[in-house]
Scaffold this motif. Structure first.
Motif, PDB file in Angstrom:
ATOM      1  N   UNK A  75       0.819  -1.207   0.000  1.00 49.01           N
ATOM      2  CA  UNK A  75       0.000   0.000   0.000  1.00 49.01           C
ATOM      3  C   UNK A  75       0.856   1.262   0.000  1.00 49.01           C
ATOM      4  N   UNK A  76       1.946   1.246   0.784  1.00 52.63           N
ATOM      5  CA  UNK A  76       2.788   2.439   0.884  1.00 52.63           C
ATOM      6  C   UNK A  76       3.362   2.798  -0.475  1.00 52.63           C
ATOM      7  N   UNK A  77       3.976   1.797  -1.073  1.00 48.80           N
ATOM      8  CA  UNK A  77       4.639   2.018  -2.358  1.00 48.80           C
ATOM      9  C   UNK A  77       3.626   2.455  -3.413  1.00 48.80           C
ATOM     10  N   UNK A  78       2.488   1.732  -3.471  1.00 49.46           N
ATOM     11  CA  UNK A  78       1.500   2.053  -4.500  1.00 49.46           C
ATOM     12  C   UNK A  78       0.903   3.422  -4.293  1.00 49.46           C
TER      13      UNK A  78
ATOM     14  N   UNK B 249       2.600  10.465  -6.701  1.00 48.11           N
ATOM     15  CA  UNK B 249       3.663  11.041  -7.516  1.00 48.11           C
ATOM     16  C   UNK B 249       3.260  11.198  -8.972  1.00 48.11           C
ATOM     17  N   UNK B 250       2.577  10.182  -9.496  1.00 47.83           N
ATOM     18  CA  UNK B 250       2.329  10.215 -10.932  1.00 47.83           C
ATOM     19  C   UNK B 250       0.873  10.227 -11.342  1.00 47.83           C
TER      20      UNK B 250
ATOM     21  N   UNK C 204       9.683   4.135  -4.554  1.00 49.75           N
ATOM     22  CA  UNK C 204      10.514   3.255  -3.745  1.00 49.75           C
ATOM     23  C   UNK C 204      11.452   4.030  -2.834  1.00 49.75           C
ATOM     24  N   UNK C 205      12.047   5.110  -3.387  1.00 50.20           N
ATOM     25  CA  UNK C 205      12.975   5.898  -2.571  1.00 50.20           C
ATOM     26  C   UNK C 205      12.275   6.510  -1.367  1.00 50.20           C
TER      27      UNK C 205
ATOM     28  N   UNK D  56      10.483  -6.626   0.598  1.00 47.38           N
ATOM     29  CA  UNK D  56      11.949  -6.682   0.682  1.00 47.38           C
ATOM     30  C   UNK D  56      12.545  -5.307   0.922  1.00 47.38           C
ATOM     31  N   UNK D  57      11.948  -4.259   0.335  1.00 44.10           N
ATOM     32  CA  UNK D  57      12.436  -2.911   0.634  1.00 44.10           C
ATOM     33  C   UNK D  57      12.246  -2.647   2.120  1.00 44.10           C
ATOM     34  N   UNK D  58      11.085  -3.059   2.642  1.00 44.88           N
ATOM     35  CA  UNK D  58      10.809  -2.827   4.064  1.00 44.88           C
ATOM     36  C   UNK D  58      11.760  -3.602   4.941  1.00 44.88           C
ATOM     37  N   UNK D  59      12.162  -4.785   4.469  1.00 43.28           N
ATOM     38  CA  UNK D  59      13.070  -5.599   5.268  1.00 43.28           C
ATOM     39  C   UNK D  59      14.510  -5.223   5.057  1.00 43.28           C
ATOM     40  N   UNK D  60      14.760  -4.344   4.096  1.00 42.58           N
ATOM     41  CA  UNK D  60      16.120  -3.890   3.855  1.00 42.58           C
ATOM     42  C   UNK D  60      16.941  -4.822   2.987  1.00 42.58           C
ATOM     43  N   UNK D  61      16.295  -5.803   2.350  1.00 38.42           N
ATOM     44  CA  UNK D  61      17.105  -6.718   1.554  1.00 38.42           C
ATOM     45  C   UNK D  61      17.098  -6.362   0.064  1.00 38.42           C
ATOM     46  N   UNK D  62      16.461  -5.252  -0.294  1.00 38.36           N
ATOM     47  CA  UNK D  62      16.440  -4.872  -1.714  1.00 38.36           C
ATOM     48  C   UNK D  62      16.406  -3.355  -1.809  1.00 38.36           C
ATOM     49  N   UNK D  63      17.091  -2.817  -2.820  1.00 40.19           N
ATOM     50  CA  UNK D  63      17.031  -1.365  -2.985  1.00 40.19           C
ATOM     51  C   UNK D  63      15.825  -1.019  -3.850  1.00 40.19           C
ATOM     52  N   UNK D  64      15.340   0.237  -3.730  1.00 41.00           N
ATOM     53  CA  UNK D  64      14.190   0.636  -4.548  1.00 41.00           C
ATOM     54  C   UNK D  64      14.438   0.440  -6.036  1.00 41.00           C
TER      55      UNK D  64
END
Lengths: 419, 313
Positions: free
Chosen positions: A192-195, A201-202, A227-228, A396-404
């Protein structure tokens, strides 16, 4: 002559009896509703329909959310399939239409379809053919616990921009309050956050362009920035301890127990938190507040844009006509008013809002009616495969295992691989 | 002396019956007739439920298919390429390797040690054996559910114990570092009883005279253990290892209720990876490719193991 005639009469009588018994139609209705109060109202409606239409039985079947999603393709291809199934519309609906497992009910709805809000009905229409009926609308936004917010000296109603939200999180953390509760194990609460950031934004143009593959598709600037910004929030560590292990019902209950200040959730959590809370009472209505997802300065989305669901019921292929009839009975003004009065749904039938007696629900209904762009949940509208990828990468972004950046690439790749 | 003992013949109850049948004559024909009558049902079941699905999976793996209707979108070996490019696949493979490693290095020695202690008939031995065997009896899904509550960072047993020592309880299932560890602990807990029972059965069927002979010759207890008992147990140990590895490759029921594959795929096994990606996402072709890869791994292991380690059987 005598015994032959009697034999024939008896045979005729017997076949008539069998014929009458065979005319008893069963309409199979598969749902995922866990709230017993709402199920009770549905059952009452079903019984009322049966009383008004003798010879028709409505059989309700239940499957839990995730089990339902996993089992649906198999069930839909069996002869024993349910006649009415639950749907979140979007890409999954598209796949089902293409597979030919749904019944085109456009003709059966003539004269009825004008009673339903057009935007909601449109979600279940494809190429002019209607395959189901909407039952409820919902909006995603922040529910907050007034007492806990006060502890951190934060006024929920004053949070309007993304920076306001970040500041609020910092203040709450400093006051020793868990800022946000989220069900990370189920992943979709995180997406939900990302979407919503992407929506802010767009706006609609960005989503449509991404679907067409323009501007780099889902790797484009809007989604990278979403993502950022999400990462900015994650870096503040706003979520409850062990959030990646909380399933959504657990998280909703956690919020209802008063252990976290805010939660970004679907509007029905307003009621769900009292069902899931440990004491079954949860937070009282006057302790709950709501603020819409904050705007991002410079974002091209309108502040009235909403993210949320359009949920409803679909009719499967070769369902008996009684199924459509029952659906029309179920999604009618009276029933919708009743469900709205119970704070279970935001109605889709015109006039149903009269049943809304709660300021909170009225506000959501207001937001939805003002919205020019209502984005359906990404994990539904993008289809089952890409949808799950969106869920996975945001988790994964939330868990810190992937960059945006990696996340955006993965979504674009999955989108290109197709469903 | 050591050599003689070590080469003491192992009891070989698994010798193939075919070796005892003479090459000619009515005896062979009799057995043949029996085979003709009894094989078809078993073969039919095996074909229907094993061979056909494997063939179908191999067929579906060449398509991009969402499960509805019939597959139409042929993509050849693309699905295999996607699988090998997916990070989650390698994580799942690594996790399976970890489970095998832990099974062999912790579970089996533990089972052997307990079996050695409980094989004799002393008071309470039977009760203890049953106690240790109970975890195996519990259904896997139930175990997973129970342990998900035990591991809960707020209300679980682990959390209570941690707090008793004054520290803040960790959320084991929510961290990518500890989720797999939590799963491994449950795996060891669940299956060591089974292997223990296998070893106890083997120990009880062991020829005591050999042990006596070694004692008479002056061997100490550890020496008896090392040079007589364990070599006699080799067939059972090989069998246990086989079960352990095959079971580890199939692990699914424990993972789903505990972590569903864990935060960011960190506790996925091959089968849960297959389920999450193939079935839940309606990508049956992709899932079938994973299935075929898993099948190849299992077959390779089974054939290699039989040929190298179970040559005598």
């Amino acid at each position: 002559m005598g015994w032959l005639k009697r034999l024939l009469l008896a045979a005729a009588g017997l076949s008539l009896a069998i014929g009458a018994a065979a005319a008893d139609t069963t309409v199979k209705w598969l749902h995922i509703e866990t709230n017993p109060a709402q199920v009770k109202i549905w059952e009452e409606v079903a019984r009322a329909y049966e009383a008004a239409h003798p010879g028709v039985k409505i059989e309700m079947q239940f499957l839990e959310n995730e089990a339902y999603k996993a089992k649906l393709p198999t069930i839909l291809q069996s002869k024993d399939r349910p006649h009415i199934i639950y749907s979140w519309a979007g890409g999954v609906l598209k796949a089902q239409i293409e597979a030919g497992v749904l019944e085109d009910i456009t003709d059966s709805l003539k004269g009825y379809s004008d009673t339903v809000a057009p935007a909601a009905l449109a979600a279940f229409t494809s190429n002019g053919h209607v395959y189901g009926l909407p039952i409820a609308l919902s909006q995603v936004g922040f529910l907050y616990n007034k007492d806990l917010m006060a502890k951190g000296n934060v006024d929920g109603d004053k949070i309007k921009t993304w920076d306001d939200l970040l500041a609020a999180v910092k203040a709450l953390k400093a006051a020793g309050v868990t800022p946000i509760v989220v069900g990370g194990a189920d992943k979709w609460p995180l997406h939900f956050y990302w979407t919503h950031l992407a929506v802010r934004l767009g706006g609609k143009p960005a989503f449509d362009a991404a679907l067409r593959g323009e501007n780099g598709g889902f790797e484009g600037e809007t989604f990278q920035k979403a993502g950022d910004l999400f990462k900015q929030l994650v870096d503040l560590q706003p979520f409850q301890n062990g959030f990646l292990g909380f399933k959504n019902p657990q998280a909703v209950g956690y919020f209802g127990d008063g252990k976290g200040a805010m939660t970004l959730a679907i509007s029905i959590v307003y009621r769900q938190q009292s069902v899931q809370a440990a004491d079954k009472i949860g937070l009282a209505p006057d302790k709950l507040g709501w603020f819409d997802f904050p705007v991002v300065p410079g974002g091209k989305g309108a502040p009235t844009d909403t993210l949320g669901g359009i949920t409803g019921w679909l009719v499967t292929k070769s369902a008996p006509p009684e199924a459509v009839d029952f659906l029309k009975f179920f999604i009618s003004r009276d029933v919708q008013e009743r469900l709205a009065a119970g704070n279970f749904i935001i109605p889709v039938v015109k006039g149903g809002e009269a049943g809304l007696n709660n300021a909170f629900m009225k506000r959501i209904a207001d937001n939805l009616s003002k919205s020019q762009y209502h984005q359906n949940f990404y994990d539904q509208s993008l289809g089952p495969s890409v949808g799950r990828v969106v869920n996975d990468v945001t988790a994964e972004i939330a868990g810190g295992s992937m960059t945006p950046a990696q996340a955006a690439t993965m979504i674009q790749q999955a989108w290109k691989q197709g469903n | 002396m050591r050599g003689e003992l070590a080469s003491a013949p192992s009891v070989a109850p698994l010798r193939s019956p075919a070796a005892a049948i003479p090459e000619h004559g009515p005896v062979r024909d009799g057995k043949f007739a029996m085979a003709v009558i009894f094989l078809p049902p078993a073969l039919l079941l095996f074909t229907l439920f094993v061979v056909l699905p494997i063939g179908e999976a191999a067929w579906y793996s060449g398509f991009n298919w969402n499960g509805f209707g019939r597959p139409t979108n042929w993509v050849g070996l693309d699905n295999y390429r996607f699988v090998l490019e997916t990070r989650a696949f390698w994580l799942a493979l690594r996790n399976n390797g970890l489970i095998i490693l832990v099974s062999l290095s912790i579970q089996l020695p533990l089972a052997l040690a307990l079996a050695l202690m409980l094989a004799d008939r002393f008071r309470g031995a039977v009760a203890l054996r049953m106690l240790f065997f109970l975890p195996y009896v519990l259904a896997e899904i139930a175990t997973g559910l129970i342990f998900s509550f035990v591991y809960d960072g707020d209300y679980g047993l682990v959390a209570s114990i941690w707090r008793f020592f004054g520290a803040e309880a960790p959320h084991l299932l929510a961290s990518t570092q500890t989720a797999m560890l939590a799963v491994l602990i449950v795996v060891v807990w669940k299956y060591f009883g089974f292997h223990m029972m296998l070893f106890i059965a083997a120990l009880q069927g062991m020829d005591r005279n050999l042990v006596e002979a070694a004692r008479i010759d002056g061997a100490s207890r550890p020496q008896v253990l090392r040079y007589v008992v364990i070599p006699l147990l080799y067939p059972t140990i090989r069998l246990s290892v086989f079960f352990a590895i095959v079971g580890s490759l199939q692990l699914f029921d424990l993972v789903m209720p505990l972590t569903r594959g864990g935060p960011a795929d960190s506790s996925n096994t091959m089968v849960s990876f297959l389920y999450n990606n193939g079935i839940s996402r309606m990508r049956v072709g992709y899932g079938s490719a994973i299935g075929v890869i898993l099948f190849m791994i299992c077959v390779t292991f089974a054939v290699t193991y039989k040929r190298w380690f179970m040559r005598d059987e």
